[in-house]
Write an enzyme that holds these catalytic residues in place. Structure first.
Site, PDB file in Angstrom:
ATOM      1  N   GLU A 158       0.818  -1.223   0.000  1.00 17.05           N
ATOM      2  CA  GLU A 158       0.000   0.000   0.000  1.00 17.05           C
ATOM      3  C   GLU A 158       0.852   1.274   0.000  1.00 17.05           C
ATOM      4  OE1 GLU A 158      -4.115  -1.597   2.132  1.00 17.05           O
ATOM      5  OE2 GLU A 158      -2.693  -0.428   3.337  1.00 17.05           O
ATOM      6  N   GLU A 310      -6.462  -7.988  -0.663  1.00 17.99           N
ATOM      7  CA  GLU A 310      -6.985  -7.890   0.697  1.00 17.99           C
ATOM      8  C   GLU A 310      -8.475  -7.575   0.665  1.00 17.99           C
ATOM      9  OE1 GLU A 310      -5.109  -5.139   3.331  1.00 17.99           O
ATOM     10  OE2 GLU A 310      -3.071  -5.712   2.754  1.00 17.99           O
TER      11      GLU A 310
END
Length: 660
Positions: A158, A310
């Site tokens: 991320e 995710e």
């Protein structure tokens, strides 16, 4: 390394749907690992991501390496038939790095240091950080390149960190030299004649730091571009190391959903596998559509199958109120991702943490253990994905509609000092996509300079910045027979956020039949504007049409009474307001029908989503009550094996996957 030249997700999936999630066993005693793999087998897990936040475990002191625990884990996964997506641990440096090398810590626009104690506390421009990151990546890749469990690399996690510090300032100046060439060109691009901001030396150029009053918006735009590019440099540096050791294995890094901080088109070109993290709010009635938007965008960036890196098996922990997913919703949203092109369905994380900042974030194996509802639902999902994999893996989702999205336009539209803070790029984009989703029209996303010829209909909800090349591309698309629909504030500025003469590019005004755009009339919060047949929200414009050149839908009442709210000139449409949701859906559906685009399936009940992936028809009921869905012909449901003739019943949060 351009996209398409290396391995792909198919090399890791091998005809399956990857199923699993982040596995962080360093949080647990080693005796727990055996139970983990037993339950993974029970749940049908075939892939885990290891090492995402393990830098301090791997390198407890500078230059030391402790790989024994990871050796045992890699062997354990292989022995139990679980592939490993191995992460470089560089998103969360160990505390000793910041303590010994404070130059690795980023600073915000106020000069405050972002200290260790959380994660992502690294400066993308720090030579020291990059050196240590490369070293641990090199050793990791060298050690596990030939391990039979390794199926894919996951770089960092991320990417999102900005830095306004001195080393970043020096990097920013180098980046600006490469982009603009000379100070004169920089001053022209930034419009520094305004407020006496002209630069006489490169040394005076800084990131947009805390100012007494508004920063230069062109400076902020370039800083956003720079930040995306510097983070991309970090990614490609680590990617190139692992590729040197394992050129046959695909590489990814995970995007956040519809995230403003990275130019997703540019990044996707550098990935073998495009992956995303997706966390719609289960309490949000539009959660399913939000998921569909991110899935469509990710599939378009990947130009084919993609990876859901995710999601949450239950509750997250960062909203004000964090409720779990109701019974069946995890399965529904997982299969929605598959319907829209995912060949990997994974979670954060495998086992719910007992300590740390995310101990209330759910896991596939929750605090309730293997008897808990969450794990029992995970088992069902794993079994169904195992059955679907051979039928769906590698197949494509086709779309005849493209929605245009560009990060430059988003960044420019987010500036301070704009006509209305109520107008948000992502909100407008979502509203247009929701209209398509509710009309059962499958859409891709595209950059405004992409080849659009294969689409019957192209939508540009809001593209504040358009380059000359993009405008020429849109004009060529319409001349070639395509139908184009643009929303307000499209094409008003060039690549430097310089307002186009006339308030909109002259070529676009001619395309839509606009003689003069006199004024922008933003609407205050909660107010609407009357239009013939609907009400508009957020925005309105005082437009004078070219006489006789355009069909119009007028405003009704108020200051703009009788002036055009919607214009159409041949196959080009312009919406100067955002119609209320039902009106926008009906308008876009009507335009789509005129362009020859049909819904996936006619006669669908409210709340039912239909998506075709390859030969398969996915039907998803996002409602809590059973519904009957007409499905002409004879099909077989791949999830149950049952035949379906002419209609089928979908229960609460139910899914059918039909093969003719």
């Amino acid at each position: 390394m351009p996209a398409g030249s290396g391995p792909t997700l198919a090399d890791a999936a091998r005809g399956r749907i990857l199923f699993g999630g982040d596995y962080n066993p360093e949080q647990w005693p080693e005796e727990v690992w055996a139970e983990d793999v037993r339950l993974m087998r029970d749940a049908g897990v075939n892939s885990v991501t290891l090492g995402v936040f393990s830098w301090a475990k791997i390198e407890p002191q500078p230059g030391e390496r402790e790989f024994g625990w990871l050796d045992r884990l890699m062997d354990l996964m292989h022995d139990n038939g679980v592939g490993v997506v191995l992460a470089t641990p560089t998103s969360s440096p160990p505390p000793w790095l910041g303590r010994l090398h404070p130059d690795t810590l980023p600073r915000d626009a106020d000069g405050r240091v972002e200290w260790w104690g959380g994660r992502q506390h690294f400066s993308h421009s720090s030579a020291t950080y990059r050196r240590y990151a490369a070293a641990v990546t090199e050793d990791l890749a060298a050690r596990y390149a030939d391990h039979p469990a390794l199926t894919m690399w996951h770089i960092n996690n991320e990417y999102c960190t900005a830095d306004h510090g001195d080393e970043a300032a020096a990097a920013f100046r180098r980046w600006l030299r490469d982009r603009h060439g000379t100070l004169d060109a920089l001053n022209t691009a930034w419009g520094t004649a305004f407020w006496s901001q002209g630069y006489d030396s490169w040394d005076g150029v800084l990131p947009p730091r805390h100012a007494h009053y508004r920063n230069n918006p062109a400076q902020i735009l370039d800083f956003r571009r720079f930040t995306s590019d510097m983070l991309l440099e970090c990614y490609t540096a680590e990617r190139d190391i692992v590729v040197r050791h394992t050129p046959h294995l695909p590489v990814t890094t995970n995007f956040m959903p519809l995230w403003i901080g990275q130019d997703g088109w540019r990044w996707a070109r550098e990935e073998d596998v495009v992956s995303v993290d997706l966390y719609p709010d289960p309490r949000d009635p539009s959660g399913a559509q939000q998921g569909a938007l991110v899935q469509d965008l990710t599939r378009s960036q990947a130009r084919g199958p993609w990876m859901l890196m995710e999601q949450a098996a239950g509750a997250v922990n960062w909203r004000g109120v964090n409720q779990p997913k109701p019974r069946g919703l995890n399965r529904l949203w997982s299969l929605q991702a598959v319907a829209r092109g995912a060949d990997a369905v994974c979670y954060f994380q495998w086992r719910q943490s007992r300590q740390g900042a995310e101990k209330f974030h759910s896991g596939m194996l929750s605090h309730a253990g293997e008897e808990g509802r969450t794990f029992q639902e995970v088992k069902r999902i794993g079994a169904e994905l195992a059955a679907l994999g051979p039928e769906v893996s590698g197949s494509r989702v086709s779309a005849e509609v493209a929605v245009l999205h560009d990060w430059d336009a988003w960044w420019a539209a987010a500036q301070d000092g704009r006509p209305s803070t109520e107008v948000d790029h992502a909100t407008v984009l979502t509203a247009w996509h929701r209209a398509l989703w509710e009309a059962h029209l499958t859409a891709d996303f595209a950059h405004p300079e992409h080849d659009l010829a294969r689409y019957r209909l192209v939508l540009a909800p809001q593209l504040h910045v358009l380059t000359d090349a993009a405008i020429d591309n849109l004009l060529g698309y319409v001349r070639g027979g395509g139908t184009l629909v643009c929303g307000f504030l499209t094409g008003i500025a060039d690549q430097d956020d310089r307002i186009r003469p006339g308030g909109m590019d002259a070529r676009l005004r001619d395309l839509f039949g606009i003689r003069t755009l006199h004024e922008w009339w933003p609407l205050p919060p909660g107010e609407t504007v009357g239009c013939e047949g609907f009400r508009g929200t957020l925005w309105s414009e005082e437009i004078e049409a070219v006489p006789g050149a355009a069909e119009t839908v007028p405003y009704r009442g108020g200051e703009l009474d009788g002036l055009p709210a919607v214009l159409r000139r041949d196959r080009a449409w312009y919406l100067s307001t955002l119609p209320e949701p039902d009106a926008l859906r009906e308008l876009l559906a009507r335009i789509a029908a005129g362009a020859g685009v049909r819904p996936v399936l006619d006669g669908l009940p409210a709340g039912v989503e239909a998506v075709r992936r390859g030969e398969l028809l996915f039907l998803l009921n996002h409602g809590r009550e059973p519904v009957t869905v007409p499905v002409p012909g004879t099909h077989r449901d791949l999830l149950t094996g049952a035949p379906v003739t002419d209609e089928t019943v979908l229960g609460r949060y139910d899914v059918k996957v039909l093969r003719p």
